[in-house]
Design a protein around this motif. Structure first.
Motif, PDB file in Angstrom:
ATOM      1  N   PHE A  75      -5.795  -2.319  -7.473  1.00  0.00           N
ATOM      2  CA  PHE A  75      -5.084  -1.984  -6.277  1.00  0.00           C
ATOM      3  C   PHE A  75      -4.729  -0.342  -6.418  1.00  0.00           C
ATOM      4  O   PHE A  75      -4.974   0.171  -5.167  1.00  0.00           O
ATOM      5  N   PHE A  76      -4.376  -0.081  -7.526  1.00  0.00           N
ATOM      6  CA  PHE A  76      -3.867   1.423  -7.682  1.00  0.00           C
ATOM      7  C   PHE A  76      -4.910   2.334  -7.758  1.00  0.00           C
ATOM      8  O   PHE A  76      -4.834   3.492  -7.107  1.00  0.00           O
ATOM      9  N   LEU A  77      -6.058   1.792  -8.282  1.00  0.00           N
ATOM     10  CA  LEU A  77      -7.512   2.683  -8.162  1.00  0.00           C
ATOM     11  C   LEU A  77      -7.852   2.855  -6.980  1.00  0.00           C
ATOM     12  O   LEU A  77      -8.348   4.053  -6.236  1.00  0.00           O
ATOM     13  N   GLN A  78      -7.746   1.887  -5.900  1.00  0.00           N
ATOM     14  CA  GLN A  78      -8.043   2.004  -4.358  1.00  0.00           C
ATOM     15  C   GLN A  78      -7.341   2.873  -3.696  1.00  0.00           C
ATOM     16  O   GLN A  78      -7.859   3.773  -2.988  1.00  0.00           O
ATOM     17  N   ARG A  79      -6.108   2.848  -4.269  1.00  0.00           N
ATOM     18  CA  ARG A  79      -4.937   3.894  -3.316  1.00  0.00           C
ATOM     19  C   ARG A  79      -5.167   5.279  -3.835  1.00  0.00           C
ATOM     20  O   ARG A  79      -5.006   6.286  -3.129  1.00  0.00           O
ATOM     21  N   LEU A  80      -5.390   5.233  -5.305  1.00  0.00           N
ATOM     22  CA  LEU A  80      -5.673   6.616  -5.918  1.00  0.00           C
ATOM     23  C   LEU A  80      -7.023   7.370  -5.151  1.00  0.00           C
ATOM     24  O   LEU A  80      -6.798   8.594  -4.859  1.00  0.00           O
ATOM     25  N   GLN A  81      -8.010   6.605  -5.065  1.00  0.00           N
ATOM     26  CA  GLN A  81      -9.230   6.867  -4.605  1.00  0.00           C
ATOM     27  C   GLN A  81      -8.872   7.413  -3.065  1.00  0.00           C
ATOM     28  O   GLN A  81      -9.605   8.474  -2.695  1.00  0.00           O
ATOM     29  N   THR A  82      -8.324   6.704  -2.268  1.00  0.00           N
ATOM     30  CA  THR A  82      -7.873   7.130  -0.769  1.00  0.00           C
ATOM     31  C   THR A  82      -6.959   8.286  -0.937  1.00  0.00           C
ATOM     32  O   THR A  82      -7.257   9.181  -0.094  1.00  0.00           O
ATOM     33  N   ARG A  88       0.911  -1.124  -0.054  1.00  0.00           N
ATOM     34  CA  ARG A  88       0.043  -0.033   0.103  1.00  0.00           C
ATOM     35  C   ARG A  88       0.901   1.382  -0.258  1.00  0.00           C
ATOM     36  O   ARG A  88       0.470   2.308  -0.731  1.00  0.00           O
ATOM     37  N   ARG A  89       1.727   1.091   0.802  1.00  0.00           N
ATOM     38  CA  ARG A  89       2.522   2.539   0.684  1.00  0.00           C
ATOM     39  C   ARG A  89       3.540   2.525  -0.661  1.00  0.00           C
ATOM     40  O   ARG A  89       3.889   3.822  -0.932  1.00  0.00           O
ATOM     41  N   ALA A  90       4.044   1.293  -1.006  1.00  0.00           N
ATOM     42  CA  ALA A  90       4.435   1.609  -2.567  1.00  0.00           C
ATOM     43  C   ALA A  90       3.795   2.004  -3.363  1.00  0.00           C
ATOM     44  O   ALA A  90       4.255   3.280  -4.149  1.00  0.00           O
ATOM     45  N   ALA A  91       2.522   1.832  -3.680  1.00  0.00           N
ATOM     46  CA  ALA A  91       1.690   2.143  -4.587  1.00  0.00           C
ATOM     47  C   ALA A  91       1.304   3.686  -4.037  1.00  0.00           C
ATOM     48  O   ALA A  91       1.203   4.720  -5.243  1.00  0.00           O
ATOM     49  N   ASN A  92       1.108   4.038  -2.905  1.00  0.00           N
ATOM     50  CA  ASN A  92       0.837   5.715  -2.535  1.00  0.00           C
ATOM     51  C   ASN A  92       2.061   6.421  -2.932  1.00  0.00           C
ATOM     52  O   ASN A  92       1.806   7.611  -3.507  1.00  0.00           O
ATOM     53  N   LYS A 137     -11.462   3.762 -15.676  1.00  0.00           N
ATOM     54  CA  LYS A 137     -10.527   3.287 -14.796  1.00  0.00           C
ATOM     55  C   LYS A 137      -9.116   3.325 -15.628  1.00  0.00           C
ATOM     56  O   LYS A 137      -8.251   3.657 -14.935  1.00  0.00           O
ATOM     57  N   SER A 138      -9.153   2.894 -16.864  1.00  0.00           N
ATOM     58  CA  SER A 138      -7.958   2.962 -17.816  1.00  0.00           C
ATOM     59  C   SER A 138      -7.640   4.401 -17.914  1.00  0.00           C
ATOM     60  O   SER A 138      -6.419   4.728 -17.811  1.00  0.00           O
ATOM     61  N   ARG A 139      -8.346   5.322 -18.162  1.00  0.00           N
ATOM     62  CA  ARG A 139      -8.026   6.769 -18.275  1.00  0.00           C
ATOM     63  C   ARG A 139      -7.152   7.302 -16.993  1.00  0.00           C
ATOM     64  O   ARG A 139      -6.453   8.165 -17.165  1.00  0.00           O
ATOM     65  N   ALA A 140      -8.014   6.850 -15.770  1.00  0.00           N
ATOM     66  CA  ALA A 140      -7.265   7.305 -14.588  1.00  0.00           C
ATOM     67  C   ALA A 140      -5.865   6.906 -14.441  1.00  0.00           C
ATOM     68  O   ALA A 140      -5.060   7.734 -14.188  1.00  0.00           O
ATOM     69  N   LEU A 141      -5.563   5.721 -14.845  1.00  0.00           N
ATOM     70  CA  LEU A 141      -4.188   5.178 -14.690  1.00  0.00           C
ATOM     71  C   LEU A 141      -3.165   5.619 -15.876  1.00  0.00           C
ATOM     72  O   LEU A 141      -1.962   5.631 -15.571  1.00  0.00           O
ATOM     73  N   GLU A 142      -3.799   5.836 -16.903  1.00  0.00           N
ATOM     74  CA  GLU A 142      -3.003   6.366 -18.078  1.00  0.00           C
ATOM     75  C   GLU A 142      -2.413   7.728 -17.982  1.00  0.00           C
ATOM     76  O   GLU A 142      -1.433   8.116 -18.587  1.00  0.00           O
ATOM     77  N   ASN A 143      -3.159   8.456 -17.116  1.00  0.00           N
ATOM     78  CA  ASN A 143      -2.634   9.794 -16.860  1.00  0.00           C
ATOM     79  C   ASN A 143      -2.929  10.410 -15.485  1.00  0.00           C
ATOM     80  O   ASN A 143      -4.196  10.997 -15.421  1.00  0.00           O
ATOM     81  N   LEU A 144      -2.285   9.983 -14.529  1.00  0.00           N
ATOM     82  CA  LEU A 144      -2.415  10.529 -13.107  1.00  0.00           C
ATOM     83  C   LEU A 144      -2.574  11.990 -13.047  1.00  0.00           C
ATOM     84  O   LEU A 144      -3.133  12.303 -11.927  1.00  0.00           O
TER      85      LEU A 144
END
Length: 710
Positions: free
Chosen positions: A529-536, A482-486, A561-568
């Motif tokens: 997992f990244f989407l969960q961390r992004l939401q948090t 979790r810390r790594a993804a954050n 979901k794809s768009r969110a990870l394609e360009n944070l």
């Protein structure tokens, strides 16, 4: 009435002391509330040798209370208007007459009820039941048994003090063949006053302990320690470094703190300051002293011994740190004799994870992933070279003697050794920074070398561990995923990197499966997992409303979901912008129009990405003037939407949507309104496509269907 409980023990682990205080604060309060016992105050105290709770303002007994008790069905309690044996039995069991029965209708039919008054119990009686639960239900690490009993506690319990006002509350704690009987006796400081002392009244507890050299209040102890350290540091013409974690630990290791100054030889100041501080803080629990010139050869330690023996205690601590610093100097000298890259072969002897290979294998993967990121960022040749060197050397110090002995210095020593080995400052700093952030409150890397290699390192760990199926569950996250993804998200945001994280995840996951053909592709798990961390992070750190976050991440919407990870960066920008237009009222101006269009568009079959109206809309099917007006507005909207998306200028899109809103309102409800769900299929589809196109333009910003009006 006032109540005091003190559990006396052998020296408790420092981390358990804080935990026990927190647990008792919650548990004691809840258990008293459950028993309908209101107290004026509940105070929890602790030292290494005791846990105590002082409760003031308790009632002497519970108040009597009425309780409604449900009995048998009426059909069972009565027969032909007469009480049955079942009814009599219920009355007898509850200690009432059948005249007390009342009949209530329920979902399951009519039942007999009674109102019963339950007298309050004496508080002292209730406490004798609660106290053993408070003690035995404490949780923590490394509990032990002692004697021949089964009682478990972090350390053996030696005495039990229980007072109600001025009287002892009789209580026994049984541990096998040993029985602890409560008393009014406590024990003072192990060295300064080892004798017992009788406590006369709960309110006299703190004062009585202070008379026998025990400060039971942790907050007061901490204040004393801080004041003493600060005073001594000023006498040394310096400022003490007081890490919060060390202060908390030391507070729980002493009952009667005395700050003592020690000194080490000036020659050890030739070591990097980080080494000396690590030896002092992490290994010896000393507080370093700094002057304007830098780290001084003095330290401050907190003693729990006799203040009269401070010189002897100081000399003992000086001998210990002299030996530790001598070892550190030997390690440092030996490490500096070799260039940093000479340690790389030894990484093959260090296992990263059994199925993922050695640390050398991990370094190779980090270099490959860093190269992918470099290509996405289109960096210049010098940056590419610096990142390659940083990635290659980022774990080399793990096999140096210094880091082997002091693991806390990983990265720190690598930077030192890299500079000594002739590496550039940006490479050396990047090696250190690739570990940042190390925790939630830590700083982020500032060099592009540290940023890129830090992202690469964490992506490798995430894909590898997820690929093995070792997902974090609940509070268990041994690989700190979790810390790594954050950290990855935070670094990308901080550095303003236009990185396609989705593409990186998919490629790295594909490479993982190539090396582990027996494992499933973990890409989808990692994306979620990244989407969960992004939401948090968006909700908790950036304080974006939950519905606005859902609107940019999409609720079960693969496209979003794809768009969110394609360009944070774009994801953060859209979330912040939605928050802004909610606050300034622009969102309210377009909400009804866009949301109504979005809901109705779902009844059609237009995809969610098409913006071009020509070829989609048949203008010959228009029946009302509101339709061509709507159509022309959609044509004019296309360049505004495209520009807003490409330049991330979403104000441009909102302004255009605001302008089109009156035309859409006329389409729905004006003089020239239409029936969207017309009977004729071609007309209905044409109108739904108009609404679908408007929805698609709005979707460039967000999914308005996820936004809650308010």
């Amino acid at each position: 009435m006032d109540f005091l409980l003190e559990v006396g023990t052998e020296e408790l682990p420092a981390d358990f002391v804080d935990s026990a205080i927190a647990q008792w604060r919650e548990r004691v309060s809840k258990s008293l509330e459950t028993e309908s016992l209101d107290a004026t105050a509940i105070q929890v105290y602790a030292t290494p040798r005791r846990l105590a709770v002082l409760i003031t303002g308790l009632p002497t007994e519970q108040e009597a209370r009425s309780e409604e008790i449900k009995g048998p069905p009426v059909s069972a309690a009565y027969k032909n208007g007469q009480i049955t044996p079942a009814g009599e039995g219920f009355a007898r069991k509850q200690g009432v007459s059948t005249a007390a029965f009342s009949i209530r209708a329920t979902d399951k039919g009519e039942f007999v009820y009674i109102e019963k008054t339950i007298p309050g119990r004496p508080t002292a009686e209730i406490l004798t039941e609660l106290i053993p639960q408070w003690i035995t239900r404490l949780e923590g690490r490394r509990f032990m048994r002692w004697g021949d009993g089964d009682l478990r506690f972090p350390r053996p319990i030696r005495w039990l003090l229980t007072l109600v006002d001025g009287e002892v509350l009789p209580l026994e704690l049984i541990n096998g063949s040993t029985t602890l009987t409560s008393d009014r006796l406590t024990f003072g400081h192990r060295i300064l006053h080892p004798q017992s002392l009788a406590i006369s009244h709960p309110q006299a507890y703190l004062t009585s302990l202070r008379s026998i050299f025990v400060e039971a209040d942790p907050q007061v102890r901490q204040q004393i320690i801080t004041a003493q350290i600060t005073t001594l540091a000023k006498k040394l013409k310096g400022v003490a470094e007081i890490p919060a974690d060390l202060l908390a630990e030391v507070t729980n290791l002493v009952e009667y703190p005395t700050a003592i100054v020690g000194k080490f030889d000036d020659e050890f100041l030739e070591l990097p300051p980080e080494v000396i501080i690590t030896v002092m803080v992490t290994h010896q629990r000393y507080f370093p002293v700094k002057t304007p010139q830098g780290l001084s050869p003095y330290f401050i330690t907190i003693s729990n011994g006799d203040p009269q023996k401070s010189e002897i205690i100081s000399a003992g601590n000086e001998r210990v740190i002299r030996a530790r610093l001598a070892d550190a100097r030997f390690f440092y000298t030996a490490d500096c004799d070799e260039p940093l890259d000479s340690f790389l072969p030894q990484l093959e002897t260090v296992t990263f994870q059994e199925e993922l290979g050695t640390m050398r294998d991990k370094v190779d993967r980090i270099m490959e992933i860093a190269q992918m990121i470099v290509e996405q960022l289109n960096l210049d040749e010098q940056s590419r070279s610096d990142i390659e060197s940083t990635a290659m050397l980022c774990k080399a110090d793990l096999v140096t003697q210094m880091v082997y002995e002091f693991p806390e210095l990983q990265g720190v020593m690598a930077e030192k050794y890299a500079l000594i080995s002739g590496e550039s400052a940006v490479v050396a700093r990047g090696i250190f920074e690739h570990y940042l952030p190390r925790n939630a409150g830590d700083i982020l890397p500032e060099t592009i070398t540290g940023q890129v290699v830090g992202i690469a390192d964490r992506l490798d760990t995430l894909v590898g561990i997820f690929g093995l199926g070792m997902l974090p569950t609940g509070s268990s996250d041994p690989f700190a995923l979790r810390r790594a993804a954050n950290a990855i998200i935070s670094i990308i945001w901080s550095a303003n990197f236009n990185i396609n994280l989705l593409a990186l995840i998919e490629q790295i996951a594909k490479d993982f499966v190539t090396c582990h053909p027996d494992k499933p592709n973990p890409a989808n798990l990692i994306k979620d997992f990244f989407l969960q961390r992004l939401q948090t992070l968006l909700i908790d750190d950036l304080r974006i409303d939950y519905d606005l976050v859902n609107a940019v991440l999409g609720e079960n919407d693969p496209e979003y979901k794809s768009r969110a990870l394609e360009n944070l960066l774009d994801t953060r920008e859209r979330a912040r912008f939605l928050c802004q237009i909610r606050q300034d009222g622009q969102l309210a101006n377009i909400y009804e129009t866009v949301n109504r269009s979005t809901r109705l568009a779902q009844k059609g079959d237009l995809d969610t990405t098409t913006l071009e109206a020509k070829g989609i809309i048949n203008t010959e099917l228009f029946e009302q003037s509101s339709e061509p007006a709507f159509y022309d507005a959609l044509i004019a909207l296309i360049p505004e939407t495209i520009s807003a998306r490409e330049q991330r200028d979403y104000q441009r899109l909102v302004t255009a949507l605001t302008a089109i809103s009156p035309l859409v309102a006329d389409f729905f409800d004006g003089e020239n309104s239409v029936l969207v769900m017309a009977e004729k299929e071609s007309v209905r589809r044409n109108r739904l496509n108009l609404l679908g196109l408007l929805r698609n333009h709005a979707r460039v910003l967000a999914d308005f269907g996820a936004i809650v009006k308010g």
